[in-house]
Design an enzyme around this catalytic site. Structure first.
Site, PDB file in Angstrom:
ATOM      1  N   ARG A 147       0.806  -1.224   0.000  1.00  0.00           N
ATOM      2  CA  ARG A 147       0.000   0.000   0.000  1.00  0.00           C
ATOM      3  C   ARG A 147       0.844   1.280   0.000  1.00  0.00           C
ATOM      4  O   ARG A 147       0.491   2.286   0.605  1.00  0.00           O
ATOM      5  CB  ARG A 147      -0.966   0.019   1.196  1.00  0.00           C
ATOM      6  CG  ARG A 147      -1.939  -1.128   1.220  1.00  0.00           C
ATOM      7  CD  ARG A 147      -2.906  -1.149   0.053  1.00  0.00           C
ATOM      8  NE  ARG A 147      -3.659  -2.385   0.045  1.00  0.00           N
ATOM      9  CZ  ARG A 147      -3.344  -3.440  -0.715  1.00  0.00           C
ATOM     10  NH1 ARG A 147      -2.331  -3.403  -1.558  1.00  0.00           N
ATOM     11  NH2 ARG A 147      -4.056  -4.550  -0.653  1.00  0.00           N
ATOM     12  N   SER A 157     -10.938  -1.304   3.732  1.00  0.00           N
ATOM     13  CA  SER A 157     -10.186  -1.704   4.934  1.00  0.00           C
ATOM     14  C   SER A 157      -9.533  -0.472   5.542  1.00  0.00           C
ATOM     15  O   SER A 157      -8.796   0.231   4.854  1.00  0.00           O
ATOM     16  CB  SER A 157      -9.082  -2.699   4.576  1.00  0.00           C
ATOM     17  OG  SER A 157      -9.647  -3.874   4.086  1.00  0.00           O
ATOM     18  N   GLU A 172      -4.611   2.377   6.746  1.00  0.00           N
ATOM     19  CA  GLU A 172      -4.415   2.341   5.285  1.00  0.00           C
ATOM     20  C   GLU A 172      -5.104   3.570   4.672  1.00  0.00           C
ATOM     21  O   GLU A 172      -4.629   4.155   3.714  1.00  0.00           O
ATOM     22  CB  GLU A 172      -5.040   1.054   4.738  1.00  0.00           C
ATOM     23  CG  GLU A 172      -4.967   0.917   3.242  1.00  0.00           C
ATOM     24  CD  GLU A 172      -5.449  -0.449   2.753  1.00  0.00           C
ATOM     25  OE1 GLU A 172      -5.211  -1.464   3.445  1.00  0.00           O
ATOM     26  OE2 GLU A 172      -6.080  -0.486   1.685  1.00  0.00           O
TER      27      GLU A 172
END
Ligand code: FAD
Length: 305
Positions: A178, A228, A298
Site C-alpha cells: 500500500r 479496509s 491504510e
C-alpha cells in the site's frame, strides 16, 4: 492569506468556470460520504491544465491536494484548504497496443478491467472490484485477492514537486504494501502503462465474477466506507484482531465497526469524520492493549481539524 475568489478566477481562466467550484462538501466526493468543504475543487482535462494549476498554487503559495475517486479518504469536518485537484473521468482516456493498456490517471479500475476483459487481456481481474482510479491505485499500490498494481504496471508518467513531467519504469515505482514512489514523493500520476497477457474472455469473466461474489459476500458494500481501514499487520489480519477484541458492531456516533467485516468502519448515515477518527483511535488502543499489535491506517486522513 488565501484569496479564494482571486485564485478561483485564475483557475477558471485555465479550465473554464464549469470545472471549478468553491466550498464544495467533500462528502459528495468520498465513498465514506463524510467531509467538510474544499476551498477550491477543480477537474482539469489536460496535462497542460494540471501544470498551470500547479503553477498557480506555487505563485499564490497555497497548498494543492490530488484526489481520484475519494475511496480511501477521510476528510475532516473543516475541509481542505487550498486547491483540490480531482482527476476522475474527465481525465480518463485509455488506448491499447497488443497486450499493453495505456490509460490516464482518472479512469476507474472497474472500467479499466472491463476494457481488459473486452480485449481478452488477463492480469487485471484482481482490480475489477476496487473502487478507485488508476492514479489512486498507483499511489496506494492497490491490491486484492493475491494481485497488486505492482504486478502489471510497467511505466508511469507523473508530475514531480517542481511541476516537471517525469517518468518511472519498472522498479523505479518502488511499490510496497500500500505504498509507492508516487505516494512518498507526492508525485501526480498522469498516466500509466499496464502489461497484461492474452487470455480467454470466458475465463477472465469467470474470475471477475467469482471475485465480485466474494466481495459481495464478505464486505459491507451497501454502506458508505473507505474499505479496509487498517493495513494488514505482519502475521495477523486486522479484521480478526478487531473481532477478537469483541468490537464487531461497536460504534461511536454514526461510525460503526462493520458487522459484516470488522476491518471496515461504516457510516451509519450521520457519521462525522470526528466519529470515525475517534473509533479508529479506540480500535488501535484496544488492539494494542489486548494483543500488543500496533495497527496502522491504510486510509488517508486529510483536511483541517
Ligand atoms: P483517493 O481515495 O482519491 O486517494 C487516495 C490516495 O491516492 C491519496 O493519497 C491521493 O492523494 C492519492 N492519489 C489519488 N489520485 C492520484 C494521482 N492521480 N496521482 C497521485 N496521487 C493520487 N483498496 C485496495 O487496495 N484493495 C481493495 O480490495 C480495496 N477495496 C475497497 C473496497 C471498498 C468498498 C472501498 C470503499 C475501498 C476499497 N479500497 C481497496 C480502497 C481504495 O479503493 C483504494 O485505495 C484506491 O486505490 C483509492 O483510489 P482513489 O482514486 O479512490 O484515490
Amino acid at each position: 492569506m488565501l484569496d479564494i475568489k482571486h485564485v478561483t478566477e485564475l483557475i477558471a481562466k485555465v479550465v473554464g468556470e464549469e470545472n471549478v467550484k468553491n466550498f464544495e462538501p467533500m462528502s459528495k466526493h468520498t465513498s465514506f460520504k463524510i467531509g467538510g468543504p474544499a476551498d477550491i475543487i477543480v477537474s482539469p482535462v489536460t496535462t497542460q491544465q494540471i501544470q498551470r494549476i500547479i503553477g498557480i498554487s506555487k505563485s499564490e503559495k497555497i497548498p494543492i491536494f490530488i484526489m481520484g475517486n475519494g475511496s480511501n479518504l477521510i476528510v475532516r469536518e473543516k475541509g481542505i484548504r487550498g486547491i483540490t485537484v480531482k482527476l476522475f473521468d474527465n481525465f480518463g482516456g485509455c488506448d491499447i497496443e497488443g497486450c499493453t493498456l495505456r490509460a490516464q490517471a482518472g479512469i476507474l479500475l472497474s472500467r479499466l478491467s472491463q476494457i481488459a476483459l473486452q480485449n481478452g487481456l488477463t492480469g487485471l481481474e484482481f482490480a475489477s472490484g476496487i473502487p478507485g482510479t488508476l492514479g489512486g491505485a498507483i499511489a496506494m499500490n492497490a491490491g486484492a485477492y493475491g494481485g497488486e498494481m505492482k504486478d502489471v504496471v510497467i511505466k508511469t508518467e507523473y508530475i514531480d514537486k517542481n511541476g516537471d513531467i517525469k517518468s518511472l519504469e519498472g522498479d523505479m515505482h518502488c511499490f510496497g504494501y500500500r505504498t509507492s514512489f508516487i505516494q512518498k514523493e507526492e508525485g501526480i500520476v498522469l498516466s500509466s502503462e499496464l502489461k497484461l497477457r492474452a487470455g480467454d474472455k470466458n475465463e477472465i469473466k469467470a474470475l471477475m465474477d467469482d471475485l465480485c461474489k466474494r466481495r459481495n459476500d464478505k464486505q459491507p458494500l451497501k454502506m458508505p466506507s473507505a474499505g479496509s481501514v487498517f493495513k494488514r499487520p505482519e502475521g495477523y489480519f486486522a479484521g480478526k484482531l478487531i473481532e477478537d477484541c469483541g468490537l464487531r458492531g461497536y460504534s461511536i456516533g454514526g461510525a460503526e465497526v462493520s458487522n459484516m467485516h470488522c476491518g471496515f468502519i461504516v457510516n451509519k448515515g450521520n457519521a462525522s469524520a470526528g466519529d470515525v477518527i475517534e473509533l479508529i483511535e479506540f480500535i488501535k488502543n484496544t488492539v494494542k492493549e489486548k494483543f500488543g499489535v500496533d495497527l496502522q491506517t491504510e486510509v488517508k486522513i486529510i483536511g483541517e481539524e
